[in-house]
Design a protein around this motif. Sequence first.
Motif, PDB file in Angstrom:
ATOM      1  N   LYS A 168      78.718 100.707 -58.051  1.00 57.06           N
ATOM      2  CA  LYS A 168      78.210  99.346 -58.212  1.00 57.06           C
ATOM      3  C   LYS A 168      78.326  98.931 -59.681  1.00 57.06           C
ATOM      4  CE  LYS A 168      74.591  96.273 -56.676  1.00 57.06           C
ATOM      5  NZ  LYS A 168      73.334  96.130 -55.927  1.00 57.06           N
ATOM      6  N   ARG A 169      79.208  98.004 -59.957  1.00 58.57           N
ATOM      7  CA  ARG A 169      79.455  97.549 -61.319  1.00 58.57           C
ATOM      8  C   ARG A 169      78.525  96.400 -61.675  1.00 58.57           C
ATOM      9  NH1 ARG A 169      84.370  98.803 -63.674  1.00 58.57           N
ATOM     10  NH2 ARG A 169      83.406  97.817 -65.484  1.00 58.57           N
ATOM     11  N   LEU A 170      78.154  96.364 -62.949  1.00 59.53           N
ATOM     12  CA  LEU A 170      77.362  95.259 -63.483  1.00 59.53           C
ATOM     13  C   LEU A 170      78.342  94.175 -63.910  1.00 59.53           C
ATOM     14  CD1 LEU A 170      74.485  94.319 -64.287  1.00 59.53           C
ATOM     15  CD2 LEU A 170      74.922  95.310 -66.547  1.00 59.53           C
ATOM     16  N   THR A 171      78.322  93.057 -63.246  1.00 57.78           N
ATOM     17  CA  THR A 171      79.290  91.991 -63.516  1.00 57.78           C
ATOM     18  C   THR A 171      78.671  90.747 -64.121  1.00 57.78           C
ATOM     19  OG1 THR A 171      79.039  91.169 -61.247  1.00 57.78           O
ATOM     20  CG2 THR A 171      80.795  92.771 -61.648  1.00 57.78           C
ATOM     21  N   GLN A 172      77.346  90.722 -64.229  1.00 56.77           N
ATOM     22  CA  GLN A 172      76.646  89.559 -64.769  1.00 56.77           C
ATOM     23  C   GLN A 172      75.438  90.048 -65.560  1.00 56.77           C
ATOM     24  OE1 GLN A 172      77.874  86.509 -63.990  1.00 56.77           O
ATOM     25  NE2 GLN A 172      76.378  85.237 -65.053  1.00 56.77           N
ATOM     26  N   PRO A 173      75.142  89.468 -66.724  1.00 55.45           N
ATOM     27  CA  PRO A 173      73.934  89.867 -67.457  1.00 55.45           C
ATOM     28  C   PRO A 173      72.690  89.684 -66.588  1.00 55.45           C
ATOM     29  CG  PRO A 173      75.335  88.482 -68.827  1.00 55.45           C
ATOM     30  CD  PRO A 173      75.907  88.429 -67.443  1.00 55.45           C
ATOM     31  N   LYS A 174      71.723  90.579 -66.779  1.00 52.77           N
ATOM     32  CA  LYS A 174      70.474  90.500 -66.024  1.00 52.77           C
ATOM     33  C   LYS A 174      69.295  90.668 -66.972  1.00 52.77           C
ATOM     34  CE  LYS A 174      72.031  92.425 -61.563  1.00 52.77           C
ATOM     35  NZ  LYS A 174      71.775  93.515 -60.574  1.00 52.77           N
ATOM     36  N   ALA A 190      67.074  97.546 -74.003  1.00 57.15           N
ATOM     37  CA  ALA A 190      68.305  96.826 -73.686  1.00 57.15           C
ATOM     38  C   ALA A 190      69.411  97.836 -73.439  1.00 57.15           C
ATOM     39  CB  ALA A 190      68.694  95.891 -74.829  1.00 57.15           C
ATOM     40  N   CYS A 191      70.153  97.657 -72.353  1.00 55.54           N
ATOM     41  CA  CYS A 191      71.225  98.587 -71.988  1.00 55.54           C
ATOM     42  C   CYS A 191      72.565  97.865 -71.983  1.00 55.54           C
ATOM     43  CB  CYS A 191      70.976  99.188 -70.608  1.00 55.54           C
ATOM     44  SG  CYS A 191      69.547 100.270 -70.501  1.00 55.54           S
ATOM     45  N   LEU A 192      73.512  98.415 -72.710  1.00 53.19           N
ATOM     46  CA  LEU A 192      74.894  97.976 -72.633  1.00 53.19           C
ATOM     47  C   LEU A 192      75.592  98.968 -71.713  1.00 53.19           C
ATOM     48  CD1 LEU A 192      73.833  96.688 -75.333  1.00 53.19           C
ATOM     49  CD2 LEU A 192      76.204  96.803 -76.140  1.00 53.19           C
ATOM     50  N   THR A 193      75.900  98.560 -70.494  1.00 52.69           N
ATOM     51  CA  THR A 193      76.408  99.488 -69.497  1.00 52.69           C
ATOM     52  C   THR A 193      77.395  98.805 -68.569  1.00 52.69           C
ATOM     53  OG1 THR A 193      75.757 100.894 -67.623  1.00 52.69           O
ATOM     54  CG2 THR A 193      74.382  98.976 -68.063  1.00 52.69           C
ATOM     55  N   PRO A 194      78.375  99.536 -68.046  1.00 52.54           N
ATOM     56  CA  PRO A 194      79.290  98.951 -67.061  1.00 52.54           C
ATOM     57  C   PRO A 194      78.724  98.972 -65.644  1.00 52.54           C
ATOM     58  CG  PRO A 194      80.308 100.772 -68.306  1.00 52.54           C
ATOM     59  CD  PRO A 194      78.836 100.852 -68.514  1.00 52.54           C
ATOM     60  N   PRO A 207      76.474  93.608 -69.257  1.00 51.43           N
ATOM     61  CA  PRO A 207      77.670  94.239 -68.691  1.00 51.43           C
ATOM     62  C   PRO A 207      78.773  94.397 -69.738  1.00 51.43           C
ATOM     63  CG  PRO A 207      77.569  91.931 -68.049  1.00 51.43           C
ATOM     64  CD  PRO A 207      76.294  92.214 -68.809  1.00 51.43           C
ATOM     65  N   VAL A 208      79.185  95.630 -69.966  1.00 52.63           N
ATOM     66  CA  VAL A 208      80.238  95.891 -70.952  1.00 52.63           C
ATOM     67  C   VAL A 208      81.405  96.597 -70.271  1.00 52.63           C
ATOM     68  CG1 VAL A 208      78.706  95.959 -72.946  1.00 52.63           C
ATOM     69  CG2 VAL A 208      79.136  98.059 -71.671  1.00 52.63           C
ATOM     70  N   ALA A 209      82.550  96.529 -70.906  1.00 54.56           N
ATOM     71  CA  ALA A 209      83.778  97.077 -70.339  1.00 54.56           C
ATOM     72  C   ALA A 209      83.774  98.602 -70.381  1.00 54.56           C
ATOM     73  CB  ALA A 209      84.976  96.535 -71.112  1.00 54.56           C
ATOM     74  N   ALA A 210      84.417  99.211 -69.384  1.00 57.06           N
ATOM     75  CA  ALA A 210      84.597 100.656 -69.357  1.00 57.06           C
ATOM     76  C   ALA A 210      85.834 101.027 -70.181  1.00 57.06           C
ATOM     77  CB  ALA A 210      84.724 101.131 -67.922  1.00 57.06           C
ATOM     78  N   PHE A 211      86.160 102.336 -70.222  1.00 60.76           N
ATOM     79  CA  PHE A 211      87.218 102.814 -71.117  1.00 60.76           C
ATOM     80  C   PHE A 211      88.579 102.185 -70.811  1.00 60.76           C
ATOM     81  CE2 PHE A 211      87.720 105.602 -67.467  1.00 60.76           C
ATOM     82  CZ  PHE A 211      89.075 105.856 -67.406  1.00 60.76           C
ATOM     83  N   SER A 212      88.845 101.858 -69.553  1.00 59.44           N
ATOM     84  CA  SER A 212      90.148 101.287 -69.200  1.00 59.44           C
ATOM     85  C   SER A 212      90.207  99.785 -69.441  1.00 59.44           C
ATOM     86  CB  SER A 212      90.457 101.573 -67.728  1.00 59.44           C
ATOM     87  OG  SER A 212      89.465 100.985 -66.896  1.00 59.44           O
ATOM     88  N   ALA A 230      81.698  90.887 -67.608  1.00 55.95           N
ATOM     89  CA  ALA A 230      81.593  91.984 -68.577  1.00 55.95           C
ATOM     90  C   ALA A 230      82.508  91.722 -69.771  1.00 55.95           C
ATOM     91  CB  ALA A 230      81.943  93.308 -67.918  1.00 55.95           C
ATOM     92  N   ARG A 231      82.081  92.217 -70.942  1.00 54.62           N
ATOM     93  CA  ARG A 231      82.834  92.065 -72.171  1.00 54.62           C
ATOM     94  C   ARG A 231      82.909  93.413 -72.893  1.00 54.62           C
ATOM     95  NH1 ARG A 231      83.771  88.228 -69.761  1.00 54.62           N
ATOM     96  NH2 ARG A 231      83.597  86.023 -70.312  1.00 54.62           N
ATOM     97  N   PRO A 232      83.941  93.646 -73.697  1.00 55.53           N
ATOM     98  CA  PRO A 232      83.970  94.878 -74.494  1.00 55.53           C
ATOM     99  C   PRO A 232      82.715  95.003 -75.346  1.00 55.53           C
ATOM    100  CG  PRO A 232      86.097  93.781 -74.568  1.00 55.53           C
ATOM    101  CD  PRO A 232      85.160  92.835 -73.873  1.00 55.53           C
ATOM    102  N   ALA A 233      82.194  96.218 -75.452  1.00 57.45           N
ATOM    103  CA  ALA A 233      80.922  96.418 -76.154  1.00 57.45           C
ATOM    104  C   ALA A 233      81.006  95.986 -77.611  1.00 57.45           C
ATOM    105  CB  ALA A 233      80.493  97.880 -76.048  1.00 57.45           C
ATOM    106  N   TRP A 234      82.175  96.177 -78.248  1.00 58.94           N
ATOM    107  CA  TRP A 234      82.263  95.791 -79.660  1.00 58.94           C
ATOM    108  C   TRP A 234      82.117  94.270 -79.819  1.00 58.94           C
ATOM    109  CZ3 TRP A 234      85.895  92.457 -81.649  1.00 58.94           C
ATOM    110  CH2 TRP A 234      87.066  92.251 -80.921  1.00 58.94           C
ATOM    111  N   LYS A 235      82.567  93.509 -78.826  1.00 58.13           N
ATOM    112  CA  LYS A 235      82.406  92.056 -78.895  1.00 58.13           C
ATOM    113  C   LYS A 235      80.945  91.657 -78.703  1.00 58.13           C
ATOM    114  CE  LYS A 235      87.044  90.599 -77.501  1.00 58.13           C
ATOM    115  NZ  LYS A 235      87.844  89.751 -76.588  1.00 58.13           N
TER     116      LYS A 235
END
Length: 747
Positions: free
Chosen positions: A273-279, A583-587, A602-607, A633-638
Amino acid sequence: MGIVHIEIDGVALEAETGSMIIEVADEAGMHIPRFCYHKKLSVAANCRMCLVDVSNAPKALPACATPVAEGMKVFTQSTKARIAQKAVMEFLLINHPLDCPICDQGGECELQDVAMGFGNDISRFTEGKRVVKDKNIGPLIQTDMTRCIHCTRCVRFGTEVVGMREMGATGRGEHMEIGTYIEKSIESEVSGNIIDLCPVGALTAKPSLFRARAWEMQSSPSIAPHDCLGTNIDIHHRRGEVIRVVPRENESINEVWISDRDRFSYQALNESKRLTQPKIKKNDRWEECDWETALTFLVDNLSAIKIEHGPDAIGALASPSCTLEEFYLLQKLMRGIGTNNIDHRLRQVDFSVQYEDPIYPGMEFSIDKLEDMDATFLVGADLRREQPLLAFRLRKSTRYGRVMAVQCLETHDNYRVSPEIRVSSGELVGELQGIVAALIEQSSEPVSAKLTELFESVTPSDDQRTIASELRINENACVIVGQTALEHTHSGHIRWLARQVSELSRAEYGELTHGANTAGAYIAGALPHRLPAAEESNVCGWNTQQMLQKGLTGYLLCHTEPELDSSYRDAARASLLKSQFVACLTPFADGEFNDYANVLLPVAAFSETSGTFVNVCGEWQSFSAAVGAKGEARPAWKVLRVLGNLFEIEGFDYTSSLEIKNTVADKYNSTTSARVGHLSMPEQLESGGEIPKPLSIYDIDSITRRAQCLQQTVYGLTNWRRDQIKRLSENPTALSEASGTKESVDV
C-alpha cells in the motif's frame, strides 16, 4: 604466462597460454554461439554449440574447451564449422517446446537468437516431444523444465559461485532432468542469478511472470539501495511501473551478480500500500490533504514545539539507505531549526568513541581485492546475510588463501573457515584481546611499552596465536569487522582492538556498515556531533540511543520506522507514541507509524528519485529516477528543500540533486583530515557486553520487509509481518485503512 600467436577467421591475435579459443574470440569481439559456456563458470562443454573448425583437426572442436596453441588457425564461419553448429542446433530443438509466444524469455532468449542463425524452418523429427514436470523451487523462480536444454549453468553457479549445491541433474539421456532432487525451495540468498544465467525460458522470475514483454520495457541504470557495496543494477520498467531489476556488470563491485533482496524488493513498490497523498491526523483520524496544507501543518507544529520547549526538543532520524542529498538537506534543516539532534546510526549501541571516527567508516582496500587475499580475519561478520556478494569474493580467496573468524552468532558460511572461534557476545572482546596479545608476543619489531603493559595479563590461546601468525606472515591479509561487531555494546573497543590487529600484522582493515549509504551519511553530516565533511560541531546533539530512549517532543523521520529498523524497538515505540508530534517522510501507507505519526508525507522510493550513494570503499555513484513517483509523492530532497524555505533557512534554493551533490563534494574535497580513524588507546581493557537481536536479511528496511516474495522465502516472515498477522488474528476489525488490507499481510 606466455604469449602465443593464433589466427581466428584470418585475423592475427595474441593470447595467453592456456586461454580457450572462445575467450580469445570474445576479447577480440568475434562472436561464437554458445549455451553452456559462461565467463564466470567452469567449462562444461556439454552443449557443443561452440564447435569451430581448427586447422589440422579432423573434426570440429568446442571453442570453450580447446586451449590455444602457437600458430593455431581457427575458422568460425567455415563449411565444417557451420555444418557442425547447425547439426547441434537441430538436436537441441528436437524436444524444445514451440511456446515462444507465451514464454517470459521471448525476445531476449539466447536459444531464439542462435536458432535464427543456425536453425532450420522445418524439423526432420516427427516423434513426440518429451515433457518434464515443473518443479516448485520457491517464491522467486518460476520453472518450465520442458524448455531446459541441460546447459547446467544453474548447477555450476550453485556449486562453484555460491557454494551450495541446490540444483543438480538426475537421469540420463532424454530422461535427464535438472532440479533439486528432493523437491524443496532454493534457500540461497542469491538464487535469482540463475534466471540471468538460463539461456532459455526454463528459469524465469516468478514475481514478474507474464507482466511484460522484453521489447516493451525500458532500462534505466541505478544503484541497489540495500547494501554498502553499491551494487550496479538496471531497472526495467514499462509505463511508469517497475517490472524487474537485473544486474549491471561492474567487475570492480558486483561482477555480473546481484542479491535476491536487490532483485526482488521492488515488488514492495508495486504491490504494497503506497502513500500517494499527504495525510494529517485530526481527532485520531487520518485525512488526505494537499501538499501546502501538510507542509504548513508540519512547520506550525515544529515551530510551536521550538517556541515552547526549545529546538533541542526536536530530532530527526534517517535510514542509512537515504541518498547523500537527502542526508545533507535533512541535517541542514535540523541545524537551521537550531538543533543537532540528527542521526542515521539506527543499529549502533556504543557511541563512546564517536569523536574518533574516521571521515566515514569503510574498507581501506577495493572490493575486488578481497578475492586475492591470502589471509582474511572476520570479526563478527556473517557475510552471506550482511553482504551476500562479498561472500562470493571471499569464497574465491579460499582457493589458495585462508579465512579465519571470531563469531558470537550462528553464521551461514559458504567457504572454509579455520580456525573459527565461536563465543558468546560477552566473550567477543576477550578473544580479540588474546589475538592482539599474540601479535605482541610474535612481533619482531618493538611494540610501544604502553601497549605491551596493557596486554601483559592476557594469555593467548592456540587458535588466537594461529590467527595472529597467519595475518602476520601473509603479505595479502585483511581484517574485516562485520555488522554484528558494530552493533555490540562495546563496539568502540572492538574496533580499536581490530585496528590493533590490523596495524600489528600489517593487514588491511575494513568495516562493513549498515544500509546502502552510511559513508554518504557521514560525509553529508547526518550526525549529532559533526557537520558535513567531518567538520566537528561546536555542540553535540543527541544520538539515536538518546533520542529513542530518553524521548523527544517532536520527531522527523525520513525513510525509516525506528520501532522496526533500530536496536531500540520497544523504546522507540514508547517514545514515538508519547511524543507530541511526529512527521514521517515515507513511500508507504501501511505500518505502525499510523499509530504515532501526525503527518505523513509521500516521498519517492529508490527507483523514483535521483541521488547519490557512497559505497563502503568511498566510491560515489549517482543515479537518476527510472520511473515517476506514485500519485502526489515527491523526491525526499525536494520535500526537504521546501521545508527549509518554509522555515526561512538560507541555502535551500537547489534546483537539482546534482547541485546538492556538488555542494557536498566541494566540502569533502577541501577537507584535510586523514581517512582512517585514530582511535585512542583505552586506559584499561573492557570485558563483557552484548548485542541486540539481529535483523533478518529481509527485514533490514521498509522496502524489503514489504516485498511479499522475499517474506515467503525461508528467511522471510519477519518479526514485522508476524506482528501484523498476530494483530489481525487477535482483532480482525482493527486493520483499518491506515494499516492496509488483510491480503497485504497474508503470507
